[in-house]
Design a protein around this motif. Structure first.
Motif, PDB file in Angstrom:
ATOM      1  N   LYS A 144       4.488   9.791   6.439  1.00  0.00           N
ATOM      2  CA  LYS A 144       3.976   9.034   5.622  1.00  0.00           C
ATOM      3  C   LYS A 144       3.618   7.490   5.974  1.00  0.00           C
ATOM      4  CE  LYS A 144       4.165   9.858   1.464  1.00  0.00           C
ATOM      5  NZ  LYS A 144       3.148  10.323   0.444  1.00  0.00           N
ATOM      6  N   PHE A 145       2.722   6.790   5.503  1.00  0.00           N
ATOM      7  CA  PHE A 145       2.280   5.633   5.875  1.00  0.00           C
ATOM      8  C   PHE A 145       2.358   4.471   4.684  1.00  0.00           C
ATOM      9  CE2 PHE A 145      -1.027   2.252   6.078  1.00  0.00           C
ATOM     10  CZ  PHE A 145      -0.712   1.449   7.296  1.00  0.00           C
ATOM     11  N   TYR A 146       3.007   3.606   5.044  1.00  0.00           N
ATOM     12  CA  TYR A 146       3.184   2.340   3.911  1.00  0.00           C
ATOM     13  C   TYR A 146       2.788   0.939   4.533  1.00  0.00           C
ATOM     14  CZ  TYR A 146       5.936   5.870   2.015  1.00  0.00           C
ATOM     15  OH  TYR A 146       6.769   7.185   1.789  1.00  0.00           O
ATOM     16  N   ALA A 147       2.334   0.174   3.922  1.00  0.00           N
ATOM     17  CA  ALA A 147       2.227  -1.240   4.259  1.00  0.00           C
ATOM     18  C   ALA A 147       2.395  -2.190   3.106  1.00  0.00           C
ATOM     19  CB  ALA A 147       0.800  -1.593   4.882  1.00  0.00           C
ATOM     20  N   PHE A 161       0.837  -1.118   0.098  1.00  0.00           N
ATOM     21  CA  PHE A 161      -0.020   0.047   0.072  1.00  0.00           C
ATOM     22  C   PHE A 161       0.762   1.097  -0.070  1.00  0.00           C
ATOM     23  CE2 PHE A 161      -2.279   3.452   2.374  1.00  0.00           C
ATOM     24  CZ  PHE A 161      -3.492   3.448   1.534  1.00  0.00           C
ATOM     25  N   VAL A 162       0.786   1.964  -1.068  1.00  0.00           N
ATOM     26  CA  VAL A 162       1.572   3.076  -1.125  1.00  0.00           C
ATOM     27  C   VAL A 162       0.992   4.266  -1.999  1.00  0.00           C
ATOM     28  CG1 VAL A 162       3.794   3.960  -2.235  1.00  0.00           C
ATOM     29  CG2 VAL A 162       3.806   1.710  -1.554  1.00  0.00           C
ATOM     30  N   ASP A 163       0.922   5.473  -1.175  1.00  0.00           N
ATOM     31  CA  ASP A 163       0.051   6.626  -1.857  1.00  0.00           C
ATOM     32  C   ASP A 163      -1.246   6.185  -2.194  1.00  0.00           C
ATOM     33  OD1 ASP A 163       2.442   8.114  -1.573  1.00  0.00           O
ATOM     34  OD2 ASP A 163       3.070   7.589  -3.725  1.00  0.00           O
ATOM     35  N   ALA A 181       6.456  -1.040  -5.525  1.00  0.00           N
ATOM     36  CA  ALA A 181       6.266  -0.174  -4.174  1.00  0.00           C
ATOM     37  C   ALA A 181       7.534   0.808  -4.141  1.00  0.00           C
ATOM     38  CB  ALA A 181       6.112  -0.777  -2.894  1.00  0.00           C
ATOM     39  N   LYS A 182       7.495   2.069  -4.176  1.00  0.00           N
ATOM     40  CA  LYS A 182       8.681   2.853  -4.035  1.00  0.00           C
ATOM     41  C   LYS A 182       8.188   3.981  -3.165  1.00  0.00           C
ATOM     42  CE  LYS A 182      10.137   2.169  -8.679  1.00  0.00           C
ATOM     43  NZ  LYS A 182       9.227   1.087  -9.043  1.00  0.00           N
TER      44      LYS A 182
END
Length: 317
Positions: free
Chosen positions: A135-138, A30-32, A41-42
Motif C-alpha cells: 500500500k502507498f500513502y502520502a 493521499f489514501v486509497d 486519513a486512515k
C-alpha cells in the motif's frame, strides 16, 4: 499511473468551500487514490505496516514553496522498496504529482511531506509476506522543527546514550524504517538527565546517529561523520556536498565516543530542521559554547541552497 489517473487524483482535491478548506488546515493526505484532510486519513489496523513495522518511508520538506532535493528522496524511497521487495503502481513523476496535490490542498508554503509504503494485508490466516498487496500513502503537514529557534543558536543539550543502535546486520539503517524503540528509549534516558536529545552508539564505543538525525563533529579542523551503521540522510549528503563546495575537509569514518566528546564543534542534520548545533555533551560545553563558526557557515549555506534550482523544485500551481 497514467496522466488520466493523475487527473483523477487532482479532481479528488476539494478546495472551494471555506469550511472544506479549513478541514485541510492541519494537512492533506493521499489514501486509497484520494486527497483527504490529514485528520481523516486512515489505514487498516490489519496492515503489517502497523502490526509489524513492515514499511519504508521517506520525508522531503517544502521551504518557501519549493521541494528540497525531491528526486533524491524519491530515489531513496524507491531503493528502500526494492530492497524490501515492495512495489507500488506509481512512477516517480506520478508520486511527485500526488505530493504537489497534497501540499496545494493543505495550502502550505513550508511543509513536511512524507511518502509511505507498507506491506499491506495478507490473505486471511497467512503469514506469507508475498501474499500481501503493498500500500502507498502520502501526506503533507506544516513544517516541523526538531529544534527550537533558541536551540538552533545556543545548541542542543545532547546525551551519549547507553542504549545501543539496532545492529545494521539486523535492520538495514540505509532503508528508512519505523524501528524506533531504541531511539525512543535513548530520548527518555536523555530527559532523565535534563538533556534534550541523544546520540546512540554501536556498543563498541563509536557514536552512530540520533533520533531522526545524523551527526557531525569538528576535530582538529576536520568535519567527521560516521560512515556505517547510519541512515544515509539527504541532509547529511547536503552537508557533504557543502563541505566539498566550500573546500572543507570532511571524513566519513568511525567516530569514537571520546573524540566526539572532545570535538570543538558538533552539529546534527535532518530534513526536519537542516543543520543544527549541539552545545553540550553529557552536560559538558562543546568547544567554546554555542554555535561554532563552521557550523554557522554550513547552516547558512544549507538554507541558501533552497533557492538553487539544482537542489530545489517549485510546488506547481
Amino acid at each position: 499511473m497514467s496522466n488520466s489517473r493523475v487527473s483523477d487524483v487532482n479532481t479528488q482535491r476539494v478546495d472551494s468551500p471555506a469550511e472544506e478548506k479549513a478541514s485541510f488546515a492541519r494537512g492533506a493526505a493521499f489514501v486509497d487514490g484520494k486527497i483527504v484532510p490529514v485528520g481523516d486519513a486512515k489505514i487498516s489496523i490489519l496492515d503489517w505496516g502497523f502490526l509489524r513495522s513492515d514499511a519504508t518511508y521517506d520525508v522531503v520538506h517544502v521551504w518557501n514553496g519549493r521541494f528540497f532535493r525531491l528526486q533524491d528522496h524519491l530515489d531513496r524511497f524507491s531503493r528502500g522498496m526494492k530492497r524490501l521487495r515492495m512495489t507500488i503502481p506509481y512512477s516517480d513523476a506520478e508520486i511527485q504529482s500526488i505530493l504537489q496535490e497534497c501540499v496545494l490542498a493543505a495550502g502550505l508554503t513550508n511543509a513536511y511531506v512524507e511518502v509511505v509504503c507498507t506491506r499491506g494485508i495478507p490473505l486471511p490466516g497467512s503469514r506469507d509476506p508475498r501474499q500481501c498487496t503493498n500500500k502507498f500513502y502520502a501526506f503533507a503537514v506544516p513544517f516541523t522543527w526538531i529544534a527550537t529557534e533558541e536551540q538552533r543558536v545556543r545548541g542542543l543539550r545532547m546525551r551519549i546514550s547507553n542504549v545501543h543502535r539496532i545492529a545494521p546486520e539486523a535492520v538495514d539503517p540505509t532503508i528508512k524504517n519505523y524501528h524506533w524503540l531504541d531511539l525512543i528509549n535513548s530520548l527518555f534516558e536523555a530527559y532523565n538527565f535534563g538533556d534534550e536529545t541523544a546520540v546512540l552508539t554501536d556498543g563498541r564505543e563509536h557514536v552512530i546517529e540520533g533520533p531522526g538525525f545524523n551527526i557531525f563533529a569538528v576535530i582538529d579542523g576536520i568535519i567527521v561523520t560516521p560512515r556505517s551503521g547510519v541512515l544515509e540522510g539527504i541532509t547529511r549528503q547536503t552537508v557533504i556536498d557543502l563541505a566539498e563546495m566550500g573546500g572543507y575537509e570532511l571524513q566519513q569514518r568511525a567516530l569514537k565516543v571520546d573524540e566526539f566528546r572532545d570535538a570543538t564543534e558538533i552539529f546534527i542534520s535532518s530534513t526536519a530542521g537542516g543543520v543544527m548545533p549541539v552545545g553540550w555533551i553529557d552536560g559538558k560545553v562543546v568547544g567554546t559554547g554555542g554555535r561554532g563558526p563552521l557550523t554557522e557557515k554550513i547552516q547558512k549555506h544549507y538554507w541558501e541552497l533552497h533557492i538553487d534550482p539544482a537542489f530545489s523544485t517549485p510546488v506547481s500551481q
